[in-house]
Design an enzyme around this catalytic site. Sequence first.
Site, PDB file in Angstrom:
ATOM      1  N   LYS A  77      -3.046  -1.589  -2.468  1.00  0.00           N
ATOM      2  CA  LYS A  77      -2.100  -0.824  -2.049  1.00  0.00           C
ATOM      3  C   LYS A  77      -3.039   0.187  -2.053  1.00  0.00           C
ATOM      4  O   LYS A  77      -4.217   0.539  -2.352  1.00  0.00           O
ATOM      5  CB  LYS A  77      -1.070   0.064  -2.827  1.00  0.00           C
ATOM      6  CG  LYS A  77       0.301  -1.771  -2.039  1.00  0.00           C
ATOM      7  CD  LYS A  77       1.859  -0.695  -2.627  1.00  0.00           C
ATOM      8  CE  LYS A  77       2.238  -1.965  -2.532  1.00  0.00           C
ATOM      9  NZ  LYS A  77       3.941  -1.119  -2.566  1.00  0.00           N
TER      10      LYS A  77
ATOM     11  N   ARG B 215       4.654  -8.084  -8.053  1.00  0.00           N
ATOM     12  CA  ARG B 215       4.574  -8.770  -6.504  1.00  0.00           C
ATOM     13  C   ARG B 215       3.492  -8.392  -6.025  1.00  0.00           C
ATOM     14  O   ARG B 215       2.624  -7.241  -6.369  1.00  0.00           O
ATOM     15  CB  ARG B 215       5.813  -8.181  -6.016  1.00  0.00           C
ATOM     16  CG  ARG B 215       5.627  -8.590  -4.403  1.00  0.00           C
ATOM     17  CD  ARG B 215       6.545  -7.673  -3.529  1.00  0.00           C
ATOM     18  NE  ARG B 215       7.004  -7.780  -2.250  1.00  0.00           N
ATOM     19  CZ  ARG B 215       6.491  -7.804  -1.283  1.00  0.00           C
ATOM     20  NH1 ARG B 215       4.906  -6.188  -1.939  1.00  0.00           N
ATOM     21  NH2 ARG B 215       6.136  -7.540   0.464  1.00  0.00           N
TER      22      ARG B 215
END
Length: 287
Positions: free
Chosen positions: A227, A261
């Site tokens: 991210k 995740r």
Amino acid sequence: MTILQCGSRALDLERVQVMGILNATPDSFSDGGKHFRHHQLSVESALARAAVMLKEGASIIDIGGESTRPGAVRVSLQEELDRVLPVVEAIAKELDVVISVDTSQPELISEAASLGAGMINDVRALCLPGALHAAAESQLPICLMHMKGTPQDMQNAPAYNNIIDEVIAFFDTRIKACAEVGISAERLILDPGFGFAKTLEHNLFLLNRLEQLDRLGYPLLTGTSRKSMIAGVLDREVDKRLSGSLATVAIAVMKGAKIVRVHDVSESVDVVRMTEAVMRESGESDE
């Protein structure tokens, strides 16, 4: 021992579980389009990728048919159904793994559950009309994620007075909404939503204090893989964020995450198991 019943399969949350990301989308921020051939989703390619992640140590495969990256364009319900359901059906038939469906749509929640999905992962925390009831009827575990606004506008100057308190207040509200439709506490997982309506400073603050969310008493799921928070610290392009992603996985595990995740399953499994070994260290001398 904390056992999470996921349809016909179960997860032992005494051990951190690794969730592998399978994007059935052409436009996800990291690997969008990877499983498309001539602008059509290849179920065979998606199934092969799921098989690899399972072999690498993933116990959950998270399938998403709508990109929720900042500014992403919404897709129609039919398009999301067409992307996700064939992949769910194929994996359910071929692989022994918990299938998670990354969706907010009640129709997809219901259809995926009937095809063998074992978990619902909703970035909108069951806020769309009908989602709560569809989730209740599915009898599956549900991951509720924190987000302010929508993926289209969530990064337009997000602000908090106290992000920990506000995330907890949000979860309190959604947990009560779940209880009102008969979703038991044993079925809930919470995701603080790294990168969703949060600046770099918010993300770092939240990760460094993740254990404070433990007071809610629910298993925590974290998704930091590749991210922008990693780019914000390390100034790396998406395909160069492995080391930063693994650092956040180790920190999340040390601070109480029960599910991580990730895109890079093999490396993340190693980090998770090594971190767990350190945390289990008894302090006994070898002398």
